[in-house]
Design a protein around this motif. Structure first.
Motif, PDB file in Angstrom:
ATOM      1  N   THR A 121       0.802  -1.229   0.000  1.00  0.00           N
ATOM      2  CA  THR A 121       0.000   0.000   0.000  1.00  0.00           C
ATOM      3  C   THR A 121       0.830   1.271   0.000  1.00  0.00           C
ATOM      4  O   THR A 121       0.281   2.358  -0.084  1.00  0.00           O
ATOM      5  CB  THR A 121      -0.923   0.020   1.229  1.00  0.00           C
ATOM      6  N   ALA A 122       2.160   1.136   0.059  1.00  0.00           N
ATOM      7  CA  ALA A 122       3.007   2.330   0.197  1.00  0.00           C
ATOM      8  C   ALA A 122       3.517   2.849  -1.133  1.00  0.00           C
ATOM      9  O   ALA A 122       4.296   3.812  -1.159  1.00  0.00           O
ATOM     10  CB  ALA A 122       4.197   2.017   1.105  1.00  0.00           C
ATOM     11  N   GLY A 123       3.117   2.240  -2.247  1.00  0.00           N
ATOM     12  CA  GLY A 123       3.646   2.684  -3.532  1.00  0.00           C
ATOM     13  C   GLY A 123       5.146   2.497  -3.620  1.00  0.00           C
ATOM     14  O   GLY A 123       5.865   3.341  -4.155  1.00  0.00           O
ATOM     15  N   SER A 124       5.620   1.360  -3.113  1.00  0.00           N
ATOM     16  CA  SER A 124       7.060   1.124  -2.984  1.00  0.00           C
ATOM     17  C   SER A 124       7.696   0.543  -4.240  1.00  0.00           C
ATOM     18  O   SER A 124       8.904   0.325  -4.265  1.00  0.00           O
ATOM     19  CB  SER A 124       7.308   0.161  -1.819  1.00  0.00           C
ATOM     20  N   GLY A 125       6.924   0.244  -5.247  1.00  0.00           N
ATOM     21  CA  GLY A 125       7.465  -0.436  -6.421  1.00  0.00           C
ATOM     22  C   GLY A 125       7.538  -1.936  -6.234  1.00  0.00           C
ATOM     23  O   GLY A 125       8.217  -2.623  -6.989  1.00  0.00           O
ATOM     24  N   LEU A 126       6.824  -2.449  -5.215  1.00  0.00           N
ATOM     25  CA  LEU A 126       6.843  -3.875  -4.930  1.00  0.00           C
ATOM     26  C   LEU A 126       6.217  -4.653  -6.086  1.00  0.00           C
ATOM     27  O   LEU A 126       5.131  -4.319  -6.557  1.00  0.00           O
ATOM     28  CB  LEU A 126       6.063  -4.153  -3.640  1.00  0.00           C
ATOM     29  N   LYS A 127       6.917  -5.716  -6.530  1.00  0.00           N
ATOM     30  CA  LYS A 127       6.408  -6.576  -7.595  1.00  0.00           C
ATOM     31  C   LYS A 127       5.680  -7.793  -7.045  1.00  0.00           C
ATOM     32  O   LYS A 127       4.901  -8.428  -7.756  1.00  0.00           O
ATOM     33  CB  LYS A 127       7.566  -7.045  -8.473  1.00  0.00           C
ATOM     34  N   GLY A 128       5.937  -8.109  -5.803  1.00  0.00           N
ATOM     35  CA  GLY A 128       5.301  -9.271  -5.199  1.00  0.00           C
ATOM     36  C   GLY A 128       6.023  -9.664  -3.926  1.00  0.00           C
ATOM     37  O   GLY A 128       7.133  -9.200  -3.659  1.00  0.00           O
ATOM     38  N   ALA A 129       5.374 -10.512  -3.130  1.00  0.00           N
ATOM     39  CA  ALA A 129       5.978 -10.949  -1.865  1.00  0.00           C
ATOM     40  C   ALA A 129       5.570 -12.384  -1.572  1.00  0.00           C
ATOM     41  O   ALA A 129       4.470 -12.811  -1.915  1.00  0.00           O
ATOM     42  CB  ALA A 129       5.539 -10.034  -0.725  1.00  0.00           C
ATOM     43  N   ASP A 130       6.481 -13.116  -0.945  1.00  0.00           N
ATOM     44  CA  ASP A 130       6.218 -14.474  -0.468  1.00  0.00           C
ATOM     45  C   ASP A 130       6.621 -14.537   0.994  1.00  0.00           C
ATOM     46  O   ASP A 130       7.537 -13.846   1.428  1.00  0.00           O
ATOM     47  CB  ASP A 130       7.030 -15.499  -1.266  1.00  0.00           C
ATOM     48  N   ARG A 131       5.957 -15.394   1.732  1.00  0.00           N
ATOM     49  CA  ARG A 131       6.315 -15.551   3.142  1.00  0.00           C
ATOM     50  C   ARG A 131       6.405 -17.026   3.484  1.00  0.00           C
ATOM     51  O   ARG A 131       5.781 -17.860   2.830  1.00  0.00           O
ATOM     52  CB  ARG A 131       5.330 -14.835   4.070  1.00  0.00           C
ATOM     53  N   ALA A 132       7.185 -17.326   4.514  1.00  0.00           N
ATOM     54  CA  ALA A 132       7.402 -18.716   4.897  1.00  0.00           C
ATOM     55  C   ALA A 132       7.529 -18.811   6.404  1.00  0.00           C
ATOM     56  O   ALA A 132       8.181 -17.984   7.045  1.00  0.00           O
ATOM     57  CB  ALA A 132       8.672 -19.254   4.235  1.00  0.00           C
ATOM     58  N   LEU A 133       6.900 -19.860   6.971  1.00  0.00           N
ATOM     59  CA  LEU A 133       6.963 -20.103   8.408  1.00  0.00           C
ATOM     60  C   LEU A 133       7.558 -21.458   8.759  1.00  0.00           C
ATOM     61  O   LEU A 133       8.155 -21.610   9.828  1.00  0.00           O
ATOM     62  CB  LEU A 133       5.553 -19.987   9.015  1.00  0.00           C
ATOM     63  N   ASP A 134       7.421 -22.453   7.891  1.00  0.00           N
ATOM     64  CA  ASP A 134       8.003 -23.762   8.194  1.00  0.00           C
ATOM     65  C   ASP A 134       9.447 -23.814   7.707  1.00  0.00           C
ATOM     66  O   ASP A 134       9.883 -23.018   6.868  1.00  0.00           O
ATOM     67  CB  ASP A 134       7.186 -24.873   7.549  1.00  0.00           C
ATOM     68  N   ALA A 135      10.194 -24.782   8.211  1.00  0.00           N
ATOM     69  CA  ALA A 135      11.641 -24.825   7.984  1.00  0.00           C
ATOM     70  C   ALA A 135      11.989 -24.957   6.505  1.00  0.00           C
ATOM     71  O   ALA A 135      12.880 -24.252   6.001  1.00  0.00           O
ATOM     72  CB  ALA A 135      12.255 -25.976   8.781  1.00  0.00           C
ATOM     73  N   ASP A 136      11.324 -25.852   5.785  1.00  0.00           N
ATOM     74  CA  ASP A 136      11.651 -26.063   4.375  1.00  0.00           C
ATOM     75  C   ASP A 136      11.362 -24.822   3.541  1.00  0.00           C
ATOM     76  O   ASP A 136      12.155 -24.436   2.671  1.00  0.00           O
ATOM     77  CB  ASP A 136      10.878 -27.259   3.820  1.00  0.00           C
ATOM     78  N   SER A 137      10.234 -24.194   3.802  1.00  0.00           N
ATOM     79  CA  SER A 137       9.870 -22.996   3.037  1.00  0.00           C
ATOM     80  C   SER A 137      10.811 -21.841   3.350  1.00  0.00           C
ATOM     81  O   SER A 137      11.182 -21.068   2.464  1.00  0.00           O
ATOM     82  CB  SER A 137       8.422 -22.593   3.337  1.00  0.00           C
ATOM     83  N   LYS A 138      11.212 -21.711   4.612  1.00  0.00           N
ATOM     84  CA  LYS A 138      12.163 -20.652   4.978  1.00  0.00           C
ATOM     85  C   LYS A 138      13.499 -20.873   4.286  1.00  0.00           C
ATOM     86  O   LYS A 138      14.116 -19.923   3.787  1.00  0.00           O
ATOM     87  CB  LYS A 138      12.341 -20.601   6.498  1.00  0.00           C
ATOM     88  N   ALA A 139      13.934 -22.129   4.250  1.00  0.00           N
ATOM     89  CA  ALA A 139      15.201 -22.430   3.588  1.00  0.00           C
ATOM     90  C   ALA A 139      15.129 -22.096   2.104  1.00  0.00           C
ATOM     91  O   ALA A 139      16.111 -21.597   1.523  1.00  0.00           O
ATOM     92  CB  ALA A 139      15.553 -23.901   3.783  1.00  0.00           C
ATOM     93  N   ALA A 140      13.983 -22.344   1.498  1.00  0.00           N
ATOM     94  CA  ALA A 140      13.823 -22.048   0.072  1.00  0.00           C
ATOM     95  C   ALA A 140      13.922 -20.545  -0.183  1.00  0.00           C
ATOM     96  O   ALA A 140      14.582 -20.108  -1.136  1.00  0.00           O
ATOM     97  CB  ALA A 140      12.486 -22.590  -0.427  1.00  0.00           C
ATOM     98  N   LEU A 141      13.270 -19.738   0.664  1.00  0.00           N
ATOM     99  CA  LEU A 141      13.315 -18.286   0.475  1.00  0.00           C
ATOM    100  C   LEU A 141      14.702 -17.725   0.765  1.00  0.00           C
ATOM    101  O   LEU A 141      15.158 -16.787   0.119  1.00  0.00           O
ATOM    102  CB  LEU A 141      12.284 -17.595   1.378  1.00  0.00           C
ATOM    103  N   TRP A 142      15.382 -18.302   1.746  1.00  0.00           N
ATOM    104  CA  TRP A 142      16.699 -17.781   2.156  1.00  0.00           C
ATOM    105  C   TRP A 142      17.802 -18.203   1.192  1.00  0.00           C
ATOM    106  O   TRP A 142      18.927 -17.720   1.272  1.00  0.00           O
ATOM    107  CB  TRP A 142      17.012 -18.260   3.572  1.00  0.00           C
ATOM    108  N   LEU A 143      17.489 -19.088   0.252  1.00  0.00           N
ATOM    109  CA  LEU A 143      18.507 -19.662  -0.620  1.00  0.00           C
ATOM    110  C   LEU A 143      19.290 -18.606  -1.374  1.00  0.00           C
ATOM    111  O   LEU A 143      20.527 -18.674  -1.458  1.00  0.00           O
ATOM    112  CB  LEU A 143      17.845 -20.627  -1.612  1.00  0.00           C
ATOM    113  N   ILE A 144      18.630 -17.598  -1.907  1.00  0.00           N
ATOM    114  CA  ILE A 144      19.325 -16.594  -2.706  1.00  0.00           C
ATOM    115  C   ILE A 144      20.318 -15.811  -1.854  1.00  0.00           C
ATOM    116  O   ILE A 144      21.392 -15.444  -2.309  1.00  0.00           O
ATOM    117  CB  ILE A 144      18.316 -15.647  -3.403  1.00  0.00           C
TER     118      ILE A 144
END
Length: 945
Positions: free
Chosen positions: A345-368
């Motif tokens: 909502t801030a007009g930040s130029g955001l293209k998209g967002a993903d979130r993760a709470l379980d260990a496997d999903s967090k590891a996937a997001l943190w990979l980069i």
């Protein structure tokens, strides 16, 4: 003899009188300590490995008498040359690895400075505690170095810096005396440190005017926080002093509770500026960490890793990774949702967002973020990423404007670059791409750095926000502190009047400006004539190691170098082997040193497991370098009898065919084993395989295969034909059930031992016969399946190098490791197998890891049995190292390397232990005699319904 040679002899003789640790004064030994994680190469007079504080104190006193500088060294992971110098390098890690006390009630730990962050956190985790600051090098960086640079990491937003958690320290002063320092009254300070009170008062106005208001600042000495009212805190001076004010021998630190729950949100942006401008808004939502990765790294990740391609669509040019913590998962989710909503909502130029709470999903997001530095260091082409201006920091609210200025400056000076790091703290690690052999590049870097530093300081920032001054930034300290730098000189002169403690950085006379100092590659060319593509590649490999010390890491899921894990000495590390190759290739030591005792010890320590290749961020092929050095030695003097027997045991095939029972009796005979040890060096107690009775091909022909169906080749060089007919027959049964017909092509001798021992010509002859044998099958498009990972690795990686040409390339492309192949052909055959509820342990051999196949036994069992059958045991290498563990000289080392794995398997309650490697099965079976140790193919064939 030069004056330095005379001084070196004096120093060596003086140390030898009472110093109890190892001394490295020969050309190779001392040059192992000439480099660290930085670009520099400063040859010391020698290196001394301390056993304890008494050794360290004695070394300081000797150097003071001789007027020689002492350069303390831990893991040598520093990027600014903090532990380098022309005096005596004092290796303070091996003798300082104890954690005498953890007080869970007081949340403190007392430890020695050679302990790594990972080691402390493992010990503290039992009590639900950890050390807060977490530099990314924490798997190998020593606490002494963390204190020296006042280290921090991704979670500095919450925990601050190492110095914020110091409670007490024991140091060795410039006089060679031991002293304890803690927060207290000025009179409690060591005598030489009391001058700091006077100096701070004298320069109070300059401190207020020139020290950045931001707390992320490593430049100079922290005089501002040294005194508050009538109390002094010498630990604030010690932290960040890079060993120039005292040598640390013990410290007491605060611990913090480990977070109960965490979550990660990944924010995708179209530009660096958009991402940087979003940082202040995200900080309002209290992230635990906030990291940024730029478009260059994102693009490389997308090119090289399909997991990153799936994660980041084309419109994601830059990403921000935010991490939140909380007492409950609901609290974490609520914080992340609020941050995501604010971005949308801030007009930040955001293209998209993903979130993760379980260990496997967090590891996937943190990979980069995890892969960021490796991606930068693996940039293809002649230019390489270097750390030079990687440490500037500004306030997070000025980060976007500063990055725009940085972009203009780097473009004006003609440098390509990439950046990533701690955006929430305004600290972005910028790597610049240069030709490391061109001396002029370093001069250009220095000119660019001065301009960039002036801009950073103008934004209220600092030239060193995390990695310290070292040799890289000390010359620029007057830019940040035009008046205060004189106070640093006075402080150093008062505490260390003879300029003994790590001289040449921070204050006092410098070793030189960074563009003038010698680097590991600047101005050098290989002196090995590139008579062949192989030799040219060898020289390229010899220059590839950049000294980051990742090969000294001790992560739970890492194996890295089994030899180093056992020895814990610099000479046993892959970094030392890479350094040796570079020193010989580029003329830093005489070629005659290649046959010297230090070089031979370094080369012989390599087990050729290839774990360093797999886990090195830049995948430097250290074993290949060592094989080349071994082959030069073998060319001169040949193999000894024992290694010649292992490289090409001509009698094994004859024995297996004519008298297997007699051979087995001989192998079990104590007198004959004793004689074999005397004659060939084969250890009398080493486990040996038993020869199979009968002929494999006769047994094979008794099987009924499908009349039609695709054909595959079962290729094996040792295990099936000589020692394990059941393995080959069971593979045929599994392949038949999937509809395949099997053609067995079994050879007696593997070329891998010959190559590992350095007999390259023998290995080439063996490979030539086998390439000719397999070429027709490869040309027909048949998969060539190997039950031994070592055989698959040899065919894929080594045959094309031994025999360059289309035939070896075609065979290499056709080869498949058996577990990965079975995943493909059995993935839809679940109904063919019955699971009988027994759990099994699985050990993945080093050479199977080196193949880097995505699929293997755990994936296979997950598909067939819902993942219930195989428990991966990640406790390192078994230590056998193929045939190396059979020799008496290596047997004790083999068992020590495998101790952790073997003890874990022995104490487990698994019904069976599975591993693909014959040597691993022998080693494990000798230690765990009460359970079956099988190839996964054999275990799986029993489950055929």
């Amino acid at each position: 003899m030069t004056s330095r040679d005379v001084l070196r002899k004096k120093l060596y003789r003086a140390l030898r009188e009472r110093f109890r640790g190892a001394l490295h004064f020969d050309p190779v030994g001392r040059n192992l300590y000439a480099t660290d994680g930085s670009i520099f190469s400063i040859e010391p007079l020698g290196a001394a490995v301390c056993r304890d504080a008494r050794d360290a104190a004695y070394a300081v006193r000797v150097c003071r008498e001789l007027g020689i500088g002492v350069h303390p060294r831990g893991g040598a992971t520093g990027l600014a040359g903090e532990s380098l110098g022309p005096g005596l390098v004092l290796d303070c890690q091996p003798g300082f690895r104890k954690i005498p006390e953890i007080d869970p009630d007081g949340r403190t730990a007392r430890l020695q400075p050679g302990v790594t962050l990972l080691e402390l956190n493992r010990a503290a985790a039992v009590y639900g505690l950890k050390f807060g600051p977490d530099p990314s090098s924490g798997t190998r960086a020593a606490f002494g170095g963390m204190v020296g640079t006042n280290a921090t990491g991704a979670h500095s937003l919450d925990y601050g810096y190492t110095g914020d958690h110091l409670l007490e320290a024991e140091i060795i002063t410039a006089e060679g005396e031991r002293a304890r320092i803690r927060k207290g009254r000025p009179d409690d300070l060591p005598p030489s440190w009391r001058a700091g009170v006077r100096i701070r008062k004298k320069y109070a106005a300059a401190i207020r005017a020139e020290m950045p208001p931001r707390h992320r600042n490593r430049s100079g000495y922290n005089l501002r926080d040294f005194q508050v009212g009538g109390r002094v805190d010498p630990l604030k001076l010690l932290a960040g002093s890079e060993g120039t004010l005292g040598l640390l021998t013990e410290l007491t630190v605060k611990l913090v509770p480990a977070p109960k729950h965490t979550g990660i949100a990944l924010f995708r942006f179209g530009s660096l500026t958009d991402a940087a401008r979003a940082v202040p808004e995200l900080l309002l939502h209290g992230p635990y960490s906030l990291e940024l990765i730029d478009a260059h790294i994102v693009a490389m990740g997308r090119r090289h890793d399909r997991r990153i391609r799936r994660l980041l669509p084309e419109d994601a040019r830059v990403v921000l990774l935010g991490e939140w913590k909380g007492e409950t998962m609901e609290e974490v989710a609520e914080k992340m949702d609020a941050a995501v909503h604010a971005m949308k909502t801030a007009g930040s130029g955001l293209k998209g967002a993903d979130r993760a709470l379980d260990a496997d999903s967090k590891a996937a997001l943190w990979l980069i973020r995890l892969e960021a530095e490796a991606l930068v260091m693996n940039e293809p082409g002649p230019k390489r990423a270097v750390s030079f201006v990687e440490d500037t920091a500004v306030g997070a609210d000025r980060l976007a404007d500063y990055l725009e200025e940085k972009t203009r400056i780097l473009a004006r000076h003609g440098f390509d670059w990439a950046t990533f790091g701690h955006a929430g703290a305004g600290e972005m690690h910028t790597k610049v791409f240069i030709d490391p052999f061109d001396r002029n590049e370093y001069v250009r870097l220095e000119r660019m750095a001065e301009e960039l530093y002036r801009v950073a300081i103008g934004f209220g920032g600092t030239l060193s926000g995390e990695h310290g001054d070292g040799l890289l930034r000390s010359a620029f300290i007057p830019l940040q502190y035009p008046k205060l730098f004189k106070a640093f000189d006075e402080l150093k002169a008062a505490i260390d009047p003879d300029n003994i403690l790590n001289p040449g950085r921070k204050a006092g006379p410098l070793l030189g400006r960074p563009g003038e100092l010698p680097t590991r590659l600047g101005g050098k060319r290989s002196r090995r004539p590139a008579a062949s593509e192989e030799e040219k590649t060898w020289s390229d490999l010899a220059s590839a190691c950049h000294g980051c010390a990742a090969c000294r890491a001790d992560g739970e899921t890492l194996r890295m170098c089994p030899a180093f894990r056992k020895e814990a000495r610099e000479w046993a590390s892959p970094r030392a082997r890479g350094n040796l190759a570079r020193l010989l290739a580029f003329g830093d030591v005489p070629l005659t040193e290649a046959d010297g005792p230090t070089a031979r010890r370094i080369v012989d320590s390599c087990l050729h497991c290839r774990m360093c290749v797999v886990e090195c961020p830049t995948h430097v092929d250290i074993p290949r370098l060592m094989r080349t050095l071994k082959s030069e030695s073998v060319r001169e003097s040949g193999l000894d009898r024992g290694h010649r027997l292992a490289a090409e045991p001509a009698g094994s095939d004859w024995l297996s065919r004519t008298a297997p029972e007699l051979a087995n009796w001989a192998l079990a005979s104590r007198p004959l084993r004793t004689a074999a040890e005397a004659a060939f060096g084969l250890d009398r107690d080493a486990p040996l395989p038993r020869f199979e009775s009968g002929d494999f091909h006769r047994k094979f022909k008794a099987l009924r295969q499908p009349e039609n169906g695709p054909e595959i080749v079962l290729y094996d060089e040792t295990a099936v034909r000589l020692y394990d007919h059941r393995l080959g027959l069971d593979f045929v049964r599994l392949a038949n059930r999937a509809g395949y017909r099997v053609i067995p092509v079994l050879e007696n001798v593997s070329a891998l031992p010959a190559l590992a021992f350095g007999d390259r010509e023998r290995a080439r002859r063996m490979a030539a016969k086998r390439v000719a044998l397999l070429t027709p099958y490869a040309a027909a498009g048949l998969p060539i399946v190997c039950t031994e990972p070592s055989t698959a690795l040899m065919i894929r990686d080594e045959w094309p190098r031994l025999l360059p040409g289309p035939e070896s390339d075609r065979v290499a492309k056709a080869v498949r490791e058996v577990s990965a192949f079975l995943v493909e052909i059995l993935e839809d055959k679940r109904e063919n197998f019955a699971w009988d509820a027994e759990a099994v342990a699985y050990h993945e051999p080093c050479h199977r890891k080196a193949l880097e196949e995505i699929s293997g036994v755990p994936e296979l069992f997950a598909g067939l049995f819902g993942g219930r059958a195989a428990v991966r045991v990640e406790k390192g290498c078994c230590g056998m190292a193929g045939t190396a563990g059979l020799f008496a000289d290596d047997r004790r080392r083999s068992l020590e390397i495998g101790k952790k794995l073997l003890e874990t398997l022995k104490s487990g309650d698994h019904a069976a232990i599975l591993t693909e490697c014959l040597a691993c099965r022998l080693q494990i079976r000798s230690a765990v005699s009460d359970r079956e140790v099988l190839h996964p193919v054999v275990w799986l064939a029993r489950r055929l319904a």
